[in-house]
Design a protein around this motif. Structure first.
Motif, PDB file in Angstrom:
ATOM      1  N   MET A 143       0.952  -1.130   0.136  1.00  0.00           N
ATOM      2  CA  MET A 143      -0.210  -0.072   0.032  1.00  0.00           C
ATOM      3  C   MET A 143       0.863   1.171  -0.062  1.00  0.00           C
ATOM      4  N   PRO A 144       0.595   2.234  -0.725  1.00  0.00           N
ATOM      5  CA  PRO A 144       1.484   3.543  -0.805  1.00  0.00           C
ATOM      6  C   PRO A 144       1.259   4.289   0.386  1.00  0.00           C
ATOM      7  N   ARG A 145       2.709   4.779   0.716  1.00  0.00           N
ATOM      8  CA  ARG A 145       2.616   5.831   2.005  1.00  0.00           C
ATOM      9  C   ARG A 145       1.781   6.946   1.727  1.00  0.00           C
ATOM     10  N   SER A 146       1.796   7.495   2.798  1.00  0.00           N
ATOM     11  CA  SER A 146       0.958   8.871   2.948  1.00  0.00           C
ATOM     12  C   SER A 146       1.970   9.799   2.020  1.00  0.00           C
ATOM     13  N   PRO A 147       1.225  10.619   1.233  1.00  0.00           N
ATOM     14  CA  PRO A 147       1.939  11.514   0.358  1.00  0.00           C
ATOM     15  C   PRO A 147       2.941  12.328   1.037  1.00  0.00           C
ATOM     16  N   LEU A 148       4.061  12.841   0.207  1.00  0.00           N
ATOM     17  CA  LEU A 148       5.090  13.664   0.746  1.00  0.00           C
ATOM     18  C   LEU A 148       4.919  14.815  -0.169  1.00  0.00           C
ATOM     19  N   PRO A 149       5.380  16.205   0.071  1.00  0.00           N
ATOM     20  CA  PRO A 149       5.328  17.261  -0.899  1.00  0.00           C
ATOM     21  C   PRO A 149       6.145  17.131  -1.814  1.00  0.00           C
ATOM     22  N   PHE A 150       7.112  16.083  -1.875  1.00  0.00           N
ATOM     23  CA  PHE A 150       8.068  15.924  -2.893  1.00  0.00           C
ATOM     24  C   PHE A 150       7.725  15.009  -3.810  1.00  0.00           C
ATOM     25  N   ARG A 151       7.734  15.328  -5.014  1.00  0.00           N
ATOM     26  CA  ARG A 151       7.545  14.159  -6.204  1.00  0.00           C
ATOM     27  C   ARG A 151       8.861  13.761  -7.054  1.00  0.00           C
ATOM     28  N   ASN A 152       9.739  14.546  -6.897  1.00  0.00           N
ATOM     29  CA  ASN A 152      11.046  14.237  -7.926  1.00  0.00           C
ATOM     30  C   ASN A 152      12.055  14.260  -7.158  1.00  0.00           C
ATOM     31  N   ALA A 153      12.986  13.523  -6.770  1.00  0.00           N
ATOM     32  CA  ALA A 153      14.125  13.327  -6.005  1.00  0.00           C
ATOM     33  C   ALA A 153      15.467  12.904  -6.584  1.00  0.00           C
ATOM     34  N   VAL A 154      16.334  13.464  -6.208  1.00  0.00           N
ATOM     35  CA  VAL A 154      17.620  13.017  -6.677  1.00  0.00           C
ATOM     36  C   VAL A 154      18.501  12.481  -5.167  1.00  0.00           C
ATOM     37  N   LEU A 155      18.938  11.249  -5.022  1.00  0.00           N
ATOM     38  CA  LEU A 155      19.271  10.631  -3.879  1.00  0.00           C
ATOM     39  C   LEU A 155      20.522  10.044  -4.254  1.00  0.00           C
ATOM     40  N   THR A 156      21.558  10.732  -3.619  1.00  0.00           N
ATOM     41  CA  THR A 156      23.118  10.159  -3.413  1.00  0.00           C
ATOM     42  C   THR A 156      23.210   9.251  -2.396  1.00  0.00           C
ATOM     43  N   GLY A 157      24.289   8.202  -2.515  1.00  0.00           N
ATOM     44  CA  GLY A 157      24.646   7.383  -1.460  1.00  0.00           C
ATOM     45  C   GLY A 157      23.171   6.317  -1.354  1.00  0.00           C
ATOM     46  N   ALA A 158      22.722   5.901  -2.577  1.00  0.00           N
ATOM     47  CA  ALA A 158      21.386   5.045  -2.522  1.00  0.00           C
ATOM     48  C   ALA A 158      21.676   3.794  -2.462  1.00  0.00           C
ATOM     49  N   CYS A 159      23.039   3.371  -2.063  1.00  0.00           N
ATOM     50  CA  CYS A 159      23.268   1.579  -2.235  1.00  0.00           C
ATOM     51  C   CYS A 159      22.916   1.033  -1.256  1.00  0.00           C
ATOM     52  N   GLY A 160      23.011   1.380  -0.228  1.00  0.00           N
ATOM     53  CA  GLY A 160      22.812   0.694   1.160  1.00  0.00           C
ATOM     54  C   GLY A 160      22.530   1.653   2.373  1.00  0.00           C
ATOM     55  N   GLY A 161      22.122   0.768   3.480  1.00  0.00           N
ATOM     56  CA  GLY A 161      21.711   1.555   4.649  1.00  0.00           C
ATOM     57  C   GLY A 161      20.557   2.764   4.730  1.00  0.00           C
ATOM     58  N   LEU A 162      20.862   3.946   5.198  1.00  0.00           N
ATOM     59  CA  LEU A 162      19.880   4.654   4.986  1.00  0.00           C
ATOM     60  C   LEU A 162      19.725   5.106   3.640  1.00  0.00           C
ATOM     61  N   GLY A 163      20.597   5.357   2.547  1.00  0.00           N
ATOM     62  CA  GLY A 163      19.952   5.516   1.333  1.00  0.00           C
ATOM     63  C   GLY A 163      19.088   4.615   0.819  1.00  0.00           C
ATOM     64  N   GLN A 164      19.358   3.310   0.775  1.00  0.00           N
ATOM     65  CA  GLN A 164      18.265   2.473   0.303  1.00  0.00           C
ATOM     66  C   GLN A 164      17.058   2.415   0.907  1.00  0.00           C
ATOM     67  N   ALA A 165      16.862   2.975   2.320  1.00  0.00           N
ATOM     68  CA  ALA A 165      15.662   3.116   3.228  1.00  0.00           C
ATOM     69  C   ALA A 165      14.983   4.330   2.510  1.00  0.00           C
ATOM     70  N   LEU A 166      15.772   5.292   2.425  1.00  0.00           N
ATOM     71  CA  LEU A 166      14.931   6.522   1.953  1.00  0.00           C
ATOM     72  C   LEU A 166      14.402   6.041   0.388  1.00  0.00           C
ATOM     73  N   ALA A 167      15.455   5.458  -0.461  1.00  0.00           N
ATOM     74  CA  ALA A 167      14.904   5.273  -1.826  1.00  0.00           C
ATOM     75  C   ALA A 167      13.629   4.469  -1.760  1.00  0.00           C
ATOM     76  N   ARG A 168      13.473   3.539  -0.659  1.00  0.00           N
ATOM     77  CA  ARG A 168      12.263   2.643  -0.890  1.00  0.00           C
ATOM     78  C   ARG A 168      10.948   3.579  -0.377  1.00  0.00           C
ATOM     79  N   GLU A 169      11.187   4.482   0.734  1.00  0.00           N
ATOM     80  CA  GLU A 169      10.293   5.303   1.220  1.00  0.00           C
ATOM     81  C   GLU A 169       9.826   6.325   0.168  1.00  0.00           C
ATOM     82  N   LEU A 170      10.752   6.941  -0.663  1.00  0.00           N
ATOM     83  CA  LEU A 170      10.195   7.799  -1.723  1.00  0.00           C
ATOM     84  C   LEU A 170       9.336   7.085  -2.768  1.00  0.00           C
ATOM     85  N   LEU A 171       9.971   5.873  -3.213  1.00  0.00           N
ATOM     86  CA  LEU A 171       9.439   5.277  -4.300  1.00  0.00           C
ATOM     87  C   LEU A 171       7.818   4.693  -3.719  1.00  0.00           C
ATOM     88  N   ALA A 172       7.666   4.314  -2.543  1.00  0.00           N
ATOM     89  CA  ALA A 172       6.747   4.009  -1.985  1.00  0.00           C
ATOM     90  C   ALA A 172       5.547   5.076  -2.076  1.00  0.00           C
TER      91      ALA A 172
END
Length: 274
Positions: free
Chosen positions: A1-30
Motif C-alpha cells: 500500500m502506498p505511503r502517505s503523500p509527501l510534498p516532494f514528487r521528484n528526488a535525486v538521492l546520492t548514497g542510494a546503495c545501502g543503509g539509510l540511502g536504500q531506506a530513503l529510496a524505498r520510502e520515496l518510491l512508495a
C-alpha cells in the motif's frame, strides 16, 4: 500500500546503495516519487530501480566529480523533469591517525566525498532552480551530516572535520537560499545500523534502524524542520556530554576503542582511496 503523500514528487538521492540511502529510496518510491538513484554499487541500484523502472534511473559517478554530477543532472532532468528534492546522502567513514602519513590520503578522500560531494550534488540543480525563478512548489536540499560533526572525537578527526564542515556549509547555504523559497535541511544522525557502523568497536547509544531513520527524516523535511537529529535523544546526550569539563569529556571518549582505520579489521571501504 502506498505511503502517505509527501510534498516532494521528484528526488535525486546520492548514497542510494545501502543503509539509510536504500531506506530513503524505498520510502520515496512508495509515495510515488520519481527517484534518481546515485551510488557506486550498480547491482544494488539496479535492484532498487527494478521496483519501479518507469520512475527511476541509475547513476554511478564519483560524487566529488563536478563534471560528472552536471552530466547526471542534465540527463535526469531531460528524462524526468526538474527535481524538487535533492538529498546528499553519500558518505564514508574511517578512523584517522595524524601521526600516520598514509592517513592523510584518507582525510583528503573523506573531505572530497563528505564535504565537497554535497556541494557538487546541489550545484547543477540549484543553478536550474535559480534560472527558473519563482515557483509555487516546495524545493529542498538535504545534507546528511552527523552528530560527529558537533564535537571532535579522538581517532576520528577526519570524519569529524568533514561532517563539521558540512554542517557549516549547509548553514551558509541556508541563509543564501531562504529568500528564494528553497529549504536547506541539515540531518545529524547518531548511530544507524549500516555498513559504516558495522565495524565500530565502541558503544553506540541510540542505535537506529535505517528504515525508521528514513521515515523520520522525510517526515521532518516535509514538516519544514531545518535541523534534524536522528534519534533526537542522541542529540540531547551529545549536548550533555559537551557540558562536562573538557578533560572529563575527553577521558570518556578516550576510554572507548577507536574506529578502525582503512586496512584494519572491521574498517569500511572508502572508494577512490589511493
Amino acid at each position: 500500500m502506498p505511503r502517505s503523500p509527501l510534498p516532494f514528487r521528484n528526488a535525486v538521492l546520492t548514497g542510494a546503495c545501502g543503509g539509510l540511502g536504500q531506506a530513503l529510496a524505498r520510502e520515496l518510491l512508495a509515495t510515488g516519487a520519481r527517484v534518481a538513484l546515485v551510488g557506486l554499487n550498480r547491482p544494488a541500484l539496479d535492484a532498487m530501480a527494478a521496483l519501479s523502472p518507469e520512475r527511476c534511473a541509475v547513476y554511478t559517478p564519483d560524487v566529488a566529480d563536478s563534471a560528472a554530477m552536471q552530466v547526471l543532472a542534465g540527463d535526469w532532468m531531460a528524462r524526468q523533469g526538474v527535481p524538487d528534492l535533492v538529498i546528499a546522502n553519500a558518505g564514508v567513514a574511517g578512523g584517522f591517525d595524524s601521526a600516520e602519513a598514509a592517513d592523510l590520503a584518507t582525510m583528503r578522500r573523506m573531505l572530497e566525498i563528505n564535504l565537497l560531494g554535497p556541494a557538487t550534488t546541489f550545484q547543477p540543480f540549484l543553478q536550474r532552480w535559480r534560472s527558473d525563478g519563482a515557483t509555487s512548489s516546495r524545493r529542498g536540499l538535504v545534507g546528511v551530516a552527523s552528530i560527529a560533526g558537533w564535537h571532535g572525537m579522538p581517532g576520528n578527526g577526519a570524519y569529524c572535520a568533514s561532517k563539521g564542515g558540512l554542517i557549516r556549509y549547509l548553514e551558509s547555504l541556508r541563509a543564501e537560499c531562504r529568500s528564494a523559497g528553497i529549504g536547506v535541511y541539515t540531518v545529524s544522525p547518531g548511530y544507524l545500523r549500516t555498513g559504516l557502523t558495522a565495524g565500530n568497536r565502541f558503544a553506540m547509544p541510540g542505535l537506529m534502524e535505517p528504515d525508521v531513520a528514513a521515515r523520520a527524516l522525510l517526515a521532518a523535511v516535509a514538516a519544514g524542520r531545518e535541523h534534524i537529529v536522528l534519534p533526537r535523544r542522541i542529540g540531547w546526550l551529545s549536548h550533555a556530554l559537551a557540558c562536562l569539563p573538557t578533560h572529563w569529556h575527553e577521558r570518556i571518549l578516550l576510554s572507548q576503542p577507536r574506529k578502525p582505520r582503512p586496512g584494519e579489521p572491521g574498517a569500511s571501504d572508502i572508494p577512490g582511496l589511493k
